[in-house]
Design a protein around this motif. Structure first.
Motif, PDB file in Angstrom:
ATOM      1  N   ASN A   1      -3.579   9.204   4.537  1.00  0.00           N
ATOM      2  CA  ASN A   1      -2.741   8.660   3.541  1.00  0.00           C
ATOM      3  C   ASN A   1      -2.824   7.316   3.252  1.00  0.00           C
ATOM      4  OD1 ASN A   1      -1.588  11.435   4.057  1.00  0.00           O
ATOM      5  ND2 ASN A   1       0.405  10.740   4.391  1.00  0.00           N
TER       6      ASN A   1
ATOM      7  N   LYS B   1      -3.953   4.455   0.935  1.00  0.00           N
ATOM      8  CA  LYS B   1      -4.346   4.519  -0.525  1.00  0.00           C
ATOM      9  C   LYS B   1      -5.057   3.197  -0.616  1.00  0.00           C
ATOM     10  CE  LYS B   1      -2.538   3.690  -5.300  1.00  0.00           C
ATOM     11  NZ  LYS B   1      -3.411   4.706  -5.761  1.00  0.00           N
ATOM     12  N   GLU B   2      -4.872   2.189  -0.157  1.00  0.00           N
ATOM     13  CA  GLU B   2      -5.917   0.941  -0.080  1.00  0.00           C
ATOM     14  C   GLU B   2      -5.585  -0.062   0.924  1.00  0.00           C
ATOM     15  OE1 GLU B   2      -5.381  -1.481  -3.848  1.00  0.00           O
ATOM     16  OE2 GLU B   2      -4.003  -0.120  -4.180  1.00  0.00           O
TER      17      GLU B   2
ATOM     18  N   ASN C   1       2.859   0.001  -9.333  1.00  0.00           N
ATOM     19  CA  ASN C   1       3.673   0.996  -8.394  1.00  0.00           C
ATOM     20  C   ASN C   1       4.506  -0.100  -7.363  1.00  0.00           C
ATOM     21  OD1 ASN C   1       2.655   3.375  -9.046  1.00  0.00           O
ATOM     22  ND2 ASN C   1       0.633   2.811  -8.272  1.00  0.00           N
TER      23      ASN C   1
ATOM     24  N   VAL D   1       5.738  -1.279  -3.869  1.00  0.00           N
ATOM     25  CA  VAL D   1       5.420  -0.922  -2.575  1.00  0.00           C
ATOM     26  C   VAL D   1       6.116  -1.602  -1.545  1.00  0.00           C
ATOM     27  CG1 VAL D   1       3.403  -1.208  -0.802  1.00  0.00           C
ATOM     28  CG2 VAL D   1       2.785  -0.517  -3.237  1.00  0.00           C
TER      29      VAL D   1
ATOM     30  N   VAL E   1      -1.761   0.131   2.808  1.00  0.00           N
ATOM     31  CA  VAL E   1      -0.958   0.765   1.585  1.00  0.00           C
ATOM     32  C   VAL E   1      -0.886   2.267   1.824  1.00  0.00           C
ATOM     33  CG1 VAL E   1      -0.177   1.204  -0.614  1.00  0.00           C
ATOM     34  CG2 VAL E   1      -0.739  -1.080  -0.041  1.00  0.00           C
ATOM     35  N   LEU E   2       0.206   2.932   2.212  1.00  0.00           N
ATOM     36  CA  LEU E   2       0.176   4.391   2.494  1.00  0.00           C
ATOM     37  C   LEU E   2       0.771   5.198   1.305  1.00  0.00           C
ATOM     38  CD1 LEU E   2       1.887   4.431   6.238  1.00  0.00           C
ATOM     39  CD2 LEU E   2      -0.691   4.408   5.591  1.00  0.00           C
ATOM     40  N   ASP E   3       0.374   6.078   0.907  1.00  0.00           N
ATOM     41  CA  ASP E   3       0.585   6.857  -0.390  1.00  0.00           C
ATOM     42  C   ASP E   3       1.264   8.118   0.277  1.00  0.00           C
ATOM     43  OD1 ASP E   3       1.022   8.598  -2.577  1.00  0.00           O
ATOM     44  OD2 ASP E   3      -0.965   8.331  -3.095  1.00  0.00           O
TER      45      ASP E   3
ATOM     46  N   GLY F   1       7.050   7.806  -1.462  1.00  0.00           N
ATOM     47  CA  GLY F   1       6.406   6.554  -2.084  1.00  0.00           C
ATOM     48  C   GLY F   1       5.516   5.900  -1.545  1.00  0.00           C
ATOM     49  N   TYR F   2       5.319   4.640  -1.972  1.00  0.00           N
ATOM     50  CA  TYR F   2       4.546   3.800  -1.349  1.00  0.00           C
ATOM     51  C   TYR F   2       4.808   2.739  -0.564  1.00  0.00           C
ATOM     52  CZ  TYR F   2       1.259   5.494  -5.403  1.00  0.00           C
ATOM     53  OH  TYR F   2       0.427   6.148  -6.124  1.00  0.00           O
TER      54      TYR F   2
ATOM     55  N   ASN G   1       3.303   7.503   9.157  1.00  0.00           N
ATOM     56  CA  ASN G   1       3.796   8.279   7.996  1.00  0.00           C
ATOM     57  C   ASN G   1       5.318   8.749   7.988  1.00  0.00           C
ATOM     58  OD1 ASN G   1       1.438   7.967   7.062  1.00  0.00           O
ATOM     59  ND2 ASN G   1       0.886   9.805   7.266  1.00  0.00           N
TER      60      ASN G   1
END
Length: 141
Positions: A24, A26-27, A53, A55, A79-81, A85-86, A134
């Motif tokens: 999960n 994202k970056e 977005n 965050v 950053v978790l997607d 949400g972020y 998460n």
């Protein structure tokens, strides 16, 4: 030989090494100071805008019940997607991506009372604490 089931992102926080599944992620961003959020829940540092977005940035030290005085270095935000949400997790530094084995050791784990900690992984004579943020992030509104 242990079967590899996933990859994980390795990071440092409070003198320990941790690993979180990249499923999960994202970056990873260089640290940027978030805008404070009035009335935010404890552990929320603030919000940042990442390419349109919003965050929510959380202190990694809070998630892992670490002394914030031992986690002062500003390094990265993971950053978790997530479906809710972020979310960004502030850590001291991101080191690398590694393979996660199917089975993880949990005996003698001093952090075992923390819901985010899943076990430990031994890799190249280094101990990594396997964490999963998460579920915690999904409870935030």
């Amino acid at each position: 030989m242990e079967q590899v089931i996933d990859k994980g992102i390795c990071f440092r926080l409070g003198g320990e090494r941790y690993v979180h599944s990249i499923s999960n992620v994202k970056e990873v961003l260089s640290y940027q100071s978030p805008a404070p959020v009035p009335g935010a829940r404890e552990g929320v540092e603030g919000m940042i805008d990442v390419r349109g977005n919003m965050v929510t940035v959380l202190y990694g030290s809070h998630l892992l019940n670490l002394d914030p005085a031992e986690c002062e270095e500003e390094g990265h935000i993971i950053v978790l997607d997530l479906p809710t949400g972020y979310f960004g997790i502030r850590v001291e530094g991101v080191e690398r991506v590694m393979s996660l084995p199917e089975k993880n050791e949990t005996n003698g784990l001093e952090y075992r009372d923390n819901d985010c900690v899943q076990g430990t992984i031994q890799d190249n004579n280094e101990l990594y604490i396997l964490v999963e943020f998460n579920d915690y992030c999904s409870t935030l509104d």
